[in-house]
Every structure is written in structure tokens, then in C-alpha cells.
Design a protein around this motif. Structure first.
Motif, PDB file in Angstrom:
ATOM      1  N   LEU A 183      26.987  46.973 -54.568  1.00 16.01           N
ATOM      2  CA  LEU A 183      26.516  45.917 -55.451  1.00 16.01           C
ATOM      3  C   LEU A 183      25.340  45.189 -54.812  1.00 16.01           C
ATOM      4  N   THR A 184      24.288  44.979 -55.595  1.00 11.77           N
ATOM      5  CA  THR A 184      23.214  44.092 -55.168  1.00 11.77           C
ATOM      6  C   THR A 184      22.971  43.073 -56.279  1.00 11.77           C
ATOM      7  N   VAL A 185      22.895  41.805 -55.896  1.00 15.75           N
ATOM      8  CA  VAL A 185      22.562  40.727 -56.820  1.00 15.75           C
ATOM      9  C   VAL A 185      21.449  39.912 -56.184  1.00 15.75           C
ATOM     10  N   GLN A 186      20.339  39.782 -56.887  1.00 22.68           N
ATOM     11  CA  GLN A 186      19.204  38.990 -56.414  1.00 22.68           C
ATOM     12  C   GLN A 186      18.941  37.902 -57.455  1.00 22.68           C
ATOM     13  N   ALA A 187      18.864  36.668 -56.980  1.00 25.82           N
ATOM     14  CA  ALA A 187      18.763  35.528 -57.881  1.00 25.82           C
ATOM     15  C   ALA A 187      17.754  34.529 -57.351  1.00 25.82           C
TER      16      ALA A 187
END
Length: 314
Positions: free
Chosen positions: A308-312
Motif C-alpha cells: 500500500l502507498t498513500v500520498q497526501a
């Protein structure tokens, strides 16, 4: 010793960069730090050592926590020093490709923000991610709970001619003010915590512009792999692997004022230290078909993947 070094810096026997000292606060109360003969909090009076030029900024509750002590002890001693300092250099080509692809994906939506930005890597281990971000132009602070890991990160920076600062810190009690750095980044670190959300809340508090979270995903295929013995339920450091769900991460970050600009799952598996199969698949005639098959599998089934990758951004 140069004329630009201050008396405070010379007192520690090594230079702690002035730009880093300006960013750091007490992890216990977040008051400013006094960098004299020893590092002391101007508020609560806590004292912190500097070891081999590395500030060790751990609040008392972190030093007394049995889980944290176990993690720190493991990563101080139970890893291969040379491999950690060098990887992925010297590893088989397939291993290098997978590591580099994972790192590329971790900032694919944030790269324009990186040049000149301050970037804090939490659970930064031996500096692999710190080196990666520094080479993209960020001013990097690589932090880890383990002094041994921090020493290896400092050796990586020295040996390979890349500039980043090194710090011992607890991801649940970071020694930075609210929005104190531009980017906070984690790669395979939160899953070591009993409650990854605590670390994620702290990352969001400290991040002024962006967050990048890269962790094992909570996935049905991973559950099956654990049952079959192909994936770990508990790591060598003793912690259960706490896998994350994309909606949980994005919702928590939204509560801190962030909006996800990239969130995806994808499939990837490699042993921490490459084995014989990885070496075989890295040979001429095998490497290109292996990478091609991996790309095709992710195009078709990546949304069910184990990473999982989440960039915010704010």
C-alpha cells in the motif's frame, strides 16, 4: 575543527547541523532545546545525549516501554551491518529493480515537492529511504528508534557521499513542532507498532505539506499467504505484522487536513535479503521476462495487492 563550529557543537565532539537543531524540540513537552554541554529541554528540564554526533531524543516513556526496547535491541544487533549499509548495491538485479520500483512508487505524486523541502523519514532504519529522498533534492532527516540503525544510516551517508541528518526518535513522540517539516515519510515502519494509527497521527501532526505512507496492505491474498506460510504473521523483531487498510489511512489523514493525491495497492514480494531464486531470476534471459510478468500481473490484479502507498498533501 572549523571556525564556523559553535562552542555548543564542539561540546558534543561532533557537529549536529545547525538547521537540524533549529527544527528539534523536546519529545516530552515540545519546548525548545538548549544545546550546551548536554542537550536539555528549556521547559520540562529533560536531558538527552548526543552519541557519535547523533541526537538521541527519546522521551522517558519510550525508554521504559518493553515493546520499544525489544524493537530497538533487535535492530541494534540482529541485522547484517554491511548489507544494510550497502543495499540494494551489490544485490541481484531483480532485487534492485523491486526496491527501486517500490521507492519510485512511494513518491510518484510528490516528486515536484521534494527539491529543497525538509523531509523526515520515520522508522528510517539504515538510511535506504533517506538516501533516496536526498538524491531527489530534499533536505532529509533519517530517524529511527534504534541507535544501531541510526549509526548504520550515518555510515551509509558518509560512505556513499550523500548528505542527510540522522536522529534517534520515537515515531509516536517525534521531537518536532506541529507542521515542523515539509514531508514526513515512512516505508515499512508503522507495521512494527502495536497501534500503527498512533504513529500515523504523529506523522500528520509534524507534516507541514505532505505525507507518504508505504506499508503492508491488509489484503485477502496476504491472509492466505500467512496461512500457507508464505508471508510472516510475526517478524524476527518479535512484533506481529500490523497491515494497513487504504481507507483507514486516507480517513485518518483527512482528519488532519490532508487530501490523498495518490493511493494504490500493488503486488510485490521479496525477501529482505535476496536468496538463490532471486539470483537465478536476475540472470540474462530470465530478468526481462520476470519483470514483464510482474508488470502484467500488477496491471491486471494490482488493486488486490499486498503493498500500500498513500500520498497526501495539505
Amino acid at each position: 575543527m572549523t571556525g564556523s563550529e559553535t562552542k555548543d557543537e564542539r561540546a558534543h565532539g561532533a557537529v549536529v547541523p545547525a538547521w537540524l537543531r533549529r527544527l528539534l524540540v523536546c519529545p516530552a513537552c515540545r519546548a525548545s532545546l538548549c544545546w550546551a554541554d548536554e542537550v536539555a529541554c528549556s521547559g520540562c528540564g529533560c536531558h538527552y545525549p548526543v552519541v557519535d554526533g547523533i541526537p538521541v531524543l527519546l522521551a522517558e516513556d519510550a525508554r521504559d516501554d518493553a515493546h520499544k526496547a525489544g524493537q530497538s535491541t533487535h535492530f541494534d544487533h540482529a541485522v547484517a551491518h554491511e548489507f544494510e549499509v550497502e543495499r540494494p548495491r551489490g544485490a541481484p538485479a531483480l532485487y534492485r529493480f523491486l526496491i527501486e520500483e517500490k521507492l519510485r512508487r512511494s513518491v510518484c505524486a510528490l516528486r515536484p515537492l521534494l527539491p529543497g523541502a525538509t523531509a523526515l523519514v520515520v522508522c528510517g532504519g539504515s538510511g535506504l529511504e533517506g538516501e533516496f529522498l536526498a538524491r531527489l533534492g530534499a533536505r532529509v532527516i533519517c530517524s529511527d528508534l534504534s541507535l544501531g540503525a541510526a549509526r548504520r544510516a550515518a555510515e551509509r551517508a558518509r560512505r556513499h557521499g550523500v548528505s542527510f541528518a540522522v536522529l534517534v526518535a520515537d515515531v509516536e513522540r517525534l521531537p518536532f513542532a506541529d507542521r515542523g517539516v515539509d514531508l514526513v515519510y515512512v516505508h515499512d515502519g508503522l507495521h512494527h507498532l502495536p497501534d500503527p494509527a498512533r504513529g500515523l497521527h504523529e506523522m500528520a501532526r509534524v507534516a507541514g505539506r505532505a505525507v507518504s505512507v508505504n506499508e503492508p496492505a491488509r489484503a485477502a491474498l496476504t491472509w492466505l499467504a500467512v496461512r500457507l506460510g508464505w508471508a510472516l504473521a510475526r517478524e524476527a523483531a518479535g512484533n506481529p505484522v500490523m497491515r494497513l487498510a487504504r481507507t483507514e489511512v486516507t480517513t485518518l489523514l483527512m482528519g488532519h487536513g490532508f487530501a490523498a493525491v495518490h493511493a494504490e495497492r500493488y503486488a510485490m514480494h521479496y525477501r529482505h535479503e535476496p536468496g538463490r531464486l532471486c539470483a537465478i531470476l536476475s540472470r540474462r534471459g530470465w530478468l526481462a521476462p520476470t519483470i514483464g510478468s510482474w508488470r502484467l500481473m500488477n496491471a491486471l490484479l494490482g488493486r488486490f495487492g499486498n503493498k500500500l502507498t498513500v500520498q497526501a498533501v495539505r
